[in-house]
Design a protein around this motif. Structure first.
Motif, mmCIF file in Angstrom:
data_model
loop_
_atom_site.group_PDB
_atom_site.id
_atom_site.type_symbol
_atom_site.label_atom_id
_atom_site.label_comp_id
_atom_site.label_asym_id
_atom_site.label_seq_id
_atom_site.Cartn_x
_atom_site.Cartn_y
_atom_site.Cartn_z
ATOM 1 N N ALA A 160 0.867 -1.175 0.000
ATOM 2 C CA ALA A 160 0.000 0.000 0.000
ATOM 3 C C ALA A 160 0.905 1.227 0.000
ATOM 4 C CB ALA A 160 -0.907 0.017 1.217
ATOM 5 N N VAL A 161 0.359 2.370 -0.422
ATOM 6 C CA VAL A 161 1.171 3.576 -0.475
ATOM 7 C C VAL A 161 0.419 4.739 0.152
ATOM 8 C CG1 VAL A 161 0.389 4.186 -2.814
ATOM 9 C CG2 VAL A 161 2.575 5.074 -1.958
ATOM 10 N N VAL A 162 1.146 5.498 0.980
ATOM 11 C CA VAL A 162 0.653 6.743 1.559
ATOM 12 C C VAL A 162 1.494 7.850 0.959
ATOM 13 C CG1 VAL A 162 0.332 8.084 3.663
ATOM 14 C CG2 VAL A 162 -0.076 5.610 3.685
ATOM 15 N N VAL A 163 0.853 8.720 0.197
ATOM 16 C CA VAL A 163 1.552 9.738 -0.586
ATOM 17 C C VAL A 163 1.412 11.090 0.081
ATOM 18 C CG1 VAL A 163 1.682 10.902 -2.829
ATOM 19 C CG2 VAL A 163 1.097 8.460 -2.716
ATOM 20 N N GLN A 164 2.537 11.770 0.276
ATOM 21 C CA GLN A 164 2.488 13.171 0.694
ATOM 22 C C GLN A 164 2.815 14.033 -0.522
ATOM 23 O OE1 GLN A 164 5.265 14.650 3.623
ATOM 24 N NE2 GLN A 164 4.102 16.552 3.909
ATOM 25 N N PRO A 165 1.806 14.705 -1.105
ATOM 26 C CA PRO A 165 2.077 15.604 -2.228
ATOM 27 C C PRO A 165 2.797 16.856 -1.737
ATOM 28 C CG PRO A 165 -0.273 15.068 -2.036
ATOM 29 C CD PRO A 165 0.389 14.675 -0.763
ATOM 30 N N PRO A 166 3.451 17.586 -2.630
ATOM 31 C CA PRO A 166 4.028 18.871 -2.233
ATOM 32 C C PRO A 166 2.918 19.840 -1.850
ATOM 33 C CG PRO A 166 4.110 18.593 -4.618
ATOM 34 C CD PRO A 166 3.660 17.292 -4.058
ATOM 35 N N SER A 167 3.097 20.547 -0.756
ATOM 36 C CA SER A 167 2.009 21.385 -0.250
ATOM 37 C C SER A 167 1.709 22.562 -1.164
ATOM 38 C CB SER A 167 2.347 21.890 1.161
ATOM 39 O OG SER A 167 3.551 22.629 1.166
ATOM 40 N N ARG A 168 2.665 22.993 -1.982
ATOM 41 C CA ARG A 168 2.413 24.126 -2.870
ATOM 42 C C ARG A 168 1.705 23.720 -4.168
ATOM 43 N NH1 ARG A 168 4.571 28.776 -1.086
ATOM 44 N NH2 ARG A 168 6.354 28.710 0.322
ATOM 45 N N CYS A 169 1.797 22.461 -4.536
ATOM 46 C CA CYS A 169 1.132 22.032 -5.790
ATOM 47 C C CYS A 169 0.633 20.594 -5.666
ATOM 48 C CB CYS A 169 2.071 22.200 -6.997
ATOM 49 S SG CYS A 169 3.716 21.488 -6.783
ATOM 50 N N PRO A 170 -0.368 20.376 -4.815
ATOM 51 C CA PRO A 170 -0.884 19.027 -4.584
ATOM 52 C C PRO A 170 -2.073 18.631 -5.449
ATOM 53 C CG PRO A 170 -1.830 20.506 -2.985
ATOM 54 C CD PRO A 170 -0.950 21.352 -3.868
ATOM 55 N N LEU A 171 -2.665 19.586 -6.161
ATOM 56 C CA LEU A 171 -3.986 19.339 -6.751
ATOM 57 C C LEU A 171 -3.967 18.279 -7.837
ATOM 58 C CD1 LEU A 171 -5.297 23.027 -6.916
ATOM 59 C CD2 LEU A 171 -5.638 21.311 -5.113
#
Length: 467
Positions: A160-171
């Motif tokens: 399984a994967v838990v992804v943290q997107p970059p906070s400035r460009c997560p969309l």
């Protein structure tokens, strides 16, 4: 970007337009997501390889169907020109499909025990199993492509994967997360955690995470590795770079200059870990090289990243442009001459060429994350190699020469993870191992390498199998 206690605003770095919001998750919420990921991982591990491959192919098709929408959203939130974000989404599609293929060829080995006296009658085999829950911490500069390397590989290997997107460009990644659900992924198999530094720290600390894969700064990598050590989790780091390009006296001057333009000034707005960040030019061709570089740089268009005519858009934030401006100022203060660019307007920074850069300038050793090309001279190729190797980083390097023997001699002596001959350092093909030495982290990321690294080996011995 501005933050509230519960939401993060995502804006266009060039205009300030509000594009959307994502949750700024609390520690408790992150802990719950990681705990839920355990059940998601068991479900993914129970899927046969062909089913995991089919899931990844389904997501790839959904990304492809939304390609133009995703590229436009990514350009708006990230600042890269639209043509480049289209290429990034295309790369992600290829990575998903490549990882789908890798899911069906995760091989074990048969190890001959008759190499050991007394074990001739026994059989040993190895199998590869998933690690568990993988945390993927994604940077802002190529978020969709680098996310794909981490998340698709994790699922392919049965994690399984838990992804943290970059906070400035997560969309863009929020949109792809929705595609996983629509494709029928097991519940909790693919989750996002949005937030800042504390979220990254938790992913490194929590015992429910088996591995963390990070692309980011060396400072961030060192901290994640330190926090991950307490639970002995696997930490895979692809970190900073200060890539050198060496231009020999027999090089094609125009092509070498073009490599600097395309590999530094006009790609990713200069915000690439493997961009050309230092240029060492033989004194015999230095002036011709600079003349060609300045002529090509003058043709670059700076402006709205959503316009097809734009070559260089805004950096990820005004603060990033301020940092680049300060780094250029330090180089000039150390004796470099500003030959082109050097001006800032909000988050925009004009493509900049610096000449007569002192090779001992501390600022030259920094990783400048923007469209800046510092040019220094050399007279002996051995000195150029020495200066290239003096960097604490070792991601990639490049050498321009028409002598193939010299090219391989230089390549062998460069202490880096990859060398490009007669091309830009800003080259990354998804099927090649990518990473570097020293403070770049030591890890190699690529379709095959990452899927393999997100598994573990188990040895099985059948006693008396050949009795």
């Amino acid at each position: 970007m501005s933050e509230s206690p519960s939401r993060i605003d995502v804006t266009n770095p060039g205009t300030g337009e509000l594009l959307g919001q994502v949750p700024d998750l609390s520690e408790e919420q992150v802990i719950t997501i990681v705990a839920n990921a355990g059940s998601g991982q068991r479900a993914v591990a129970a899927m046969p390889a062909h089913a995991r491959a089919e899931l990844l192919l389904d997501v790839a098709s959904r990304i492809e169907a939304a390609r133009d929408e995703l590229a436009r959203l990514l350009a708006a939130e990230n600042g890269k020109p639209l043509g480049q974000t289209q290429g990034e989404v295309d790369a992600a599609i290829r990575i998903f499909r490549g990882c789908a293929a890798e899911a069906t060829r995760i091989f074990g080995r048969q190890i001959p025990l008759d190499a050991v006296p007394g074990l001739e009658a026994h059989l040993a085999v190895t199998v590869r199993e998933p690690l568990g829950v993988v945390a993927a911490i994604v940077p802002f500069n190529y978020p969709v492509e680098l996310y794909a390397h981490k998340a698709a590989a994790a699922i392919a290997a049965g994690n399984a994967v838990v992804v943290q997107p970059p906070s400035r460009c997560p969309l863009s990644l929020v949109r792809i997360d929705e595609m996983f659900a629509a494709a029928g992924a097991p519940r909790y198999a693919h989750q996002l955690v949005t937030g800042g530094v504390r979220v990254s720290q938790l992913l490194a600390e929590l015992p429910g995470i088996a591995a963390v894969t990070l692309t980011g700064s060396t400072t961030a990598g060192r901290e994640i590795a330190r926090r991950g050590a307490a639970t002995f989790k696997k930490v895979l780091l692809e970190l900073g770079g200060n890539d050198a390009l060496i231009v020999c006296d027999d090089a094609d001057v125009d092509k070498a200059a073009e490599a600097v333009v395309l590999g530094r000034l006009a790609r990713g707005n200069g915000q690439i870990c493997c961009a050309v960040k230092r240029v060492y030019v033989h004194e015999g061709i230095h002036d011709r090289f600079v003349e060609s570089l300045l002529a090509q740089t003058a043709k670059l268009s700076v402006g709205d990243q959503l316009l097809p005519s734009t070559d260089v858009g805004p950096l990820i934030a005004e603060s990033a442009a301020v940092a680049v401006e300060a780094a250029v100022g330090r180089l000039v203060a150390d004796g470099a001459t500003l030959a082109a660019g050097g001006s800032r307007d909000g988050a925009f920074f004009t493509p900049t060429v610096l000449v007569d850069v002192p090779t001992q300038s501390p600022a030259l050793a920094e990783e400048i994350f923007g469209p800046v090309a510092p040019i220094a001279r050399f007279s002996d190729i051995a000195d150029a190699v020495r200066m290239a190797n003096e960097s604490p980083y070792g991601l990639q390097a490049a050498v321009f020469t028409s002598d193939i023997t010299r090219a391989f001699q230089v390549a062998k002596r460069l202490d880096v993870g990859g060398v490009v001959i007669n091309g830009s350092t800003a080259l990354r093909a998804e099927n090649l191992p990518f990473g570097g030495t020293k403070e770049t982290g030591g890890y190699r990321e690529g379709i095959h390498e990452t899927v393999t690294d997100l598994t573990r080996q188990k040895t099985m011995v059948v006693m008396g199998a050949f009795a």
